[in-house]
Design a protein around this motif. Structure first.
Motif, PDB file in Angstrom:
ATOM      1  N   LYS A  71      46.250  33.298 -24.611  1.00  0.00           N
ATOM      2  CA  LYS A  71      44.965  32.975 -26.506  1.00  0.00           C
ATOM      3  C   LYS A  71      44.845  33.817 -26.805  1.00  0.00           C
ATOM      4  N   GLU A  72      43.448  34.382 -26.253  1.00  0.00           N
ATOM      5  CA  GLU A  72      42.455  35.366 -27.169  1.00  0.00           C
ATOM      6  C   GLU A  72      43.076  36.408 -27.254  1.00  0.00           C
ATOM      7  N   LYS A  73      44.474  36.926 -26.576  1.00  0.00           N
ATOM      8  CA  LYS A  73      44.787  37.946 -26.840  1.00  0.00           C
ATOM      9  C   LYS A  73      45.999  38.067 -28.230  1.00  0.00           C
ATOM     10  N   ALA A  74      46.646  36.232 -28.479  1.00  0.00           N
ATOM     11  CA  ALA A  74      47.770  35.514 -29.236  1.00  0.00           C
ATOM     12  C   ALA A  74      46.679  35.600 -30.522  1.00  0.00           C
ATOM     13  N   GLU A  75      45.022  35.561 -30.127  1.00  0.00           N
ATOM     14  CA  GLU A  75      44.807  35.426 -31.926  1.00  0.00           C
ATOM     15  C   GLU A  75      44.485  36.489 -32.290  1.00  0.00           C
ATOM     16  N   ILE A  76      43.976  37.358 -31.564  1.00  0.00           N
ATOM     17  CA  ILE A  76      43.109  38.902 -31.827  1.00  0.00           C
ATOM     18  C   ILE A  76      44.387  39.443 -32.540  1.00  0.00           C
ATOM     19  N   GLN A  77      45.822  39.192 -31.806  1.00  0.00           N
ATOM     20  CA  GLN A  77      47.345  39.832 -32.230  1.00  0.00           C
ATOM     21  C   GLN A  77      47.061  39.128 -33.682  1.00  0.00           C
ATOM     22  N   ALA A  78      47.188  37.804 -34.473  1.00  0.00           N
ATOM     23  CA  ALA A  78      47.464  36.807 -35.503  1.00  0.00           C
ATOM     24  C   ALA A  78      46.656  38.000 -36.261  1.00  0.00           C
ATOM     25  N   ASN A  79      45.089  37.717 -36.026  1.00  0.00           N
ATOM     26  CA  ASN A  79      44.088  38.434 -37.212  1.00  0.00           C
ATOM     27  C   ASN A  79      44.097  39.068 -37.240  1.00  0.00           C
ATOM     28  N   GLU A  80      44.919  40.359 -36.448  1.00  0.00           N
ATOM     29  CA  GLU A  80      45.363  41.676 -36.390  1.00  0.00           C
ATOM     30  C   GLU A  80      46.072  42.221 -37.644  1.00  0.00           C
ATOM     31  N   ALA A  81      46.840  41.105 -37.584  1.00  0.00           N
ATOM     32  CA  ALA A  81      48.233  40.632 -38.586  1.00  0.00           C
ATOM     33  C   ALA A  81      47.754  40.479 -40.096  1.00  0.00           C
ATOM     34  N   GLU A  82      47.507  39.317 -39.789  1.00  0.00           N
ATOM     35  CA  GLU A  82      47.303  38.535 -40.819  1.00  0.00           C
ATOM     36  C   GLU A  82      46.036  40.035 -41.800  1.00  0.00           C
ATOM     37  N   ALA A  83      44.984  40.805 -40.648  1.00  0.00           N
ATOM     38  CA  ALA A  83      44.317  42.429 -42.139  1.00  0.00           C
ATOM     39  C   ALA A  83      45.233  42.622 -42.061  1.00  0.00           C
ATOM     40  N   ALA A  84      45.771  43.460 -41.308  1.00  0.00           N
ATOM     41  CA  ALA A  84      46.934  43.679 -42.363  1.00  0.00           C
ATOM     42  C   ALA A  84      47.656  43.752 -43.366  1.00  0.00           C
ATOM     43  N   GLU A  85      47.782  42.222 -43.503  1.00  0.00           N
ATOM     44  CA  GLU A  85      48.761  41.752 -44.453  1.00  0.00           C
ATOM     45  C   GLU A  85      47.791  41.935 -45.816  1.00  0.00           C
ATOM     46  N   HIS A  86      46.865  41.576 -45.291  1.00  0.00           N
ATOM     47  CA  HIS A  86      45.726  41.487 -46.610  1.00  0.00           C
ATOM     48  C   HIS A  86      44.717  42.594 -46.985  1.00  0.00           C
ATOM     49  N   ALA A  87      45.344  43.757 -46.120  1.00  0.00           N
ATOM     50  CA  ALA A  87      44.878  45.290 -46.765  1.00  0.00           C
ATOM     51  C   ALA A  87      46.429  45.913 -47.580  1.00  0.00           C
ATOM     52  N   GLU A  88      47.580  45.174 -46.935  1.00  0.00           N
ATOM     53  CA  GLU A  88      48.845  45.717 -47.895  1.00  0.00           C
ATOM     54  C   GLU A  88      48.878  44.986 -48.914  1.00  0.00           C
ATOM     55  N   TRP A  89      48.378  43.468 -49.271  1.00  0.00           N
ATOM     56  CA  TRP A  89      47.741  42.708 -50.451  1.00  0.00           C
ATOM     57  C   TRP A  89      46.983  43.525 -51.505  1.00  0.00           C
ATOM     58  N   GLU A  90      46.445  43.728 -50.876  1.00  0.00           N
ATOM     59  CA  GLU A  90      45.261  44.444 -52.139  1.00  0.00           C
ATOM     60  C   GLU A  90      45.884  46.118 -51.545  1.00  0.00           C
ATOM     61  N   LYS A  91      46.221  46.636 -51.509  1.00  0.00           N
ATOM     62  CA  LYS A  91      46.955  48.068 -51.532  1.00  0.00           C
ATOM     63  C   LYS A  91      47.771  47.651 -52.770  1.00  0.00           C
ATOM     64  N   GLY A  92      48.986  46.693 -52.282  1.00  0.00           N
ATOM     65  CA  GLY A  92      49.856  46.902 -53.292  1.00  0.00           C
ATOM     66  C   GLY A  92      49.418  46.130 -54.815  1.00  0.00           C
ATOM     67  N   MET A  93      48.403  45.519 -54.978  1.00  0.00           N
ATOM     68  CA  MET A  93      47.525  45.055 -55.910  1.00  0.00           C
ATOM     69  C   MET A  93      47.428  46.285 -56.913  1.00  0.00           C
ATOM     70  N   LEU A  94      46.162  47.034 -56.104  1.00  0.00           N
ATOM     71  CA  LEU A  94      45.106  48.019 -56.723  1.00  0.00           C
ATOM     72  C   LEU A  94      46.908  49.129 -57.924  1.00  0.00           C
ATOM     73  N   GLU A  95      47.902  48.893 -56.727  1.00  0.00           N
ATOM     74  CA  GLU A  95      48.873  49.969 -57.036  1.00  0.00           C
ATOM     75  C   GLU A  95      49.353  49.888 -58.595  1.00  0.00           C
ATOM     76  N   ARG A  96      49.599  48.056 -58.500  1.00  0.00           N
ATOM     77  CA  ARG A  96      50.140  47.881 -59.903  1.00  0.00           C
ATOM     78  C   ARG A  96      49.546  48.080 -60.868  1.00  0.00           C
ATOM     79  N   ALA A  97      48.120  47.829 -60.758  1.00  0.00           N
ATOM     80  CA  ALA A  97      46.713  47.659 -61.882  1.00  0.00           C
ATOM     81  C   ALA A  97      46.684  49.085 -62.575  1.00  0.00           C
ATOM     82  N   GLU A  98      47.395  50.129 -61.309  1.00  0.00           N
ATOM     83  CA  GLU A  98      46.808  51.637 -61.610  1.00  0.00           C
ATOM     84  C   GLU A  98      48.553  52.133 -62.626  1.00  0.00           C
ATOM     85  N   ARG A  99      49.262  51.286 -61.944  1.00  0.00           N
ATOM     86  CA  ARG A  99      50.218  51.273 -63.249  1.00  0.00           C
ATOM     87  C   ARG A  99      50.299  50.859 -64.138  1.00  0.00           C
TER      88      ARG A  99
END
Length: 274
Positions: A71-99
């Motif tokens: 269970k702890e391993k699954a939660e860690i993986q879910a948090n990592e996936a969520e953090a990665a999704e958020h980082a990807e969203w921020e990156k895409g937003m900054l790129e679109r703002a720059e364009r």
């Protein structure tokens, strides 16, 4: 399977007692050995059950430990996936703002407005959904309140128009009386005026004067000397109005009343206080 010291010792004792019982010829001693052997067998069986229960308990503890780790391993993986999704969203937003800043044909704010996307993990958050539903409910209530206000305003305007038309019609009839007929008698004659004033005093209210118009709440419907009267409250003042043989209104109703030479005219109020 390896037995612990207790179980092994009891099994060895049982084997020894069984041998002695088999070789013993004395009946009394043989019976004693049989009783001791039975007790030893019972203790050995008990030790075996305790060992089995201990092994099962240890297995359950190990299983729960494995489940907790999974269970702890699954939660860690879910948090990592969520953090990665958020980082990807921020990156895409900054790129679109720059364009958007590089595009001189459109303002950066407009680019952000069309490209901003709420991440899925935020949309699925119960707190976000609660705020969103609250905003939608508040907007729906504002729209409904505006519609009710417009409806009440329309009813009030219609009521004023009808009252004005009725007054104009009465004025024309008074100015052009029919030939061969006497002037219309007042709605309440001299004797009637006296009875009306006396009834008003008994009701602790004031009579309505000729030409007066009032609007207020019916606070009482009473009978004085066989006649029905409304008691209406307007701006803290109690006013008495004849209600006829069968009063149309009840306590709590908002009504309008006007008095002229023809008598009293009552109607339902369409004010905002209803």
């Amino acid at each position: 399977m390896f037995e612990d010291n207790t179980e092994k010792r009891l099994l060895e004792k049982c084997a020894q007692l069984a041998t002695w019982h088999f070789l013993e010829n004395d009946p009394v001693e043989k019976e004693r050995l049989a009783a001791e052997l039975a007790q030893c067998v019972k203790e050995a069986a008990k030790a075996k059950e305790e060992k089995k229960a201990g092994a099962e308990k240890a297995a359950q503890i190990d299983k729960k430990k494995e489940q907790q780790e999974a269970k702890e391993k699954a939660e860690i993986q879910a948090n990592e996936a969520e953090a990665a999704e958020h980082a990807e969203w921020e990156k895409g937003m900054l790129e679109r703002a720059e364009r958007g800043r590089e595009d001189h044909g459109a303002a950066p704010e407009k680019v952000l407005e069309h490209t901003l996307v709420i991440p899925e993990y935020i949309r699925n958050c119960p707190a976000y959904q609660q705020v969103l539903e609250g905003q939608r409910a508040a907007q729906a209530e504002r729209i409904a309140a505006e519609a009710r206000a417009n409806n009440y305003q329309g009813l009030a305007n219609q009521a004023r128009l009808e009252v004005a038309e009725a007054r104009e019609e009465r004025s024309e009839q008074q100015q052009q009386p029919e030939s061969g007929k006497e002037q219309a008698e007042p709605g309440i004659e001299a004797d009637g005026d006296y009875s009306y004033e006396q009834a008003s005093k008994e009701l602790d209210a004031e009579p309505i004067k000729d030409g007066q118009e009032i609007e207020g709440e019916v606070v009482d419907v009473a009978k004085v000397n066989g006649q029905n009267y409304y008691v209406i409250e307007q701006d803290g003042e109690r006013l008495a109005v004849p209600a006829g043989d069968k009063p149309e209104y009840e306590k709590g109703d908002e009504i309008t009343v006007s008095r002229s030479k023809e008598g009293f005219e009552t109607g339902e109020s369409y004010g905002y206080e209803r």
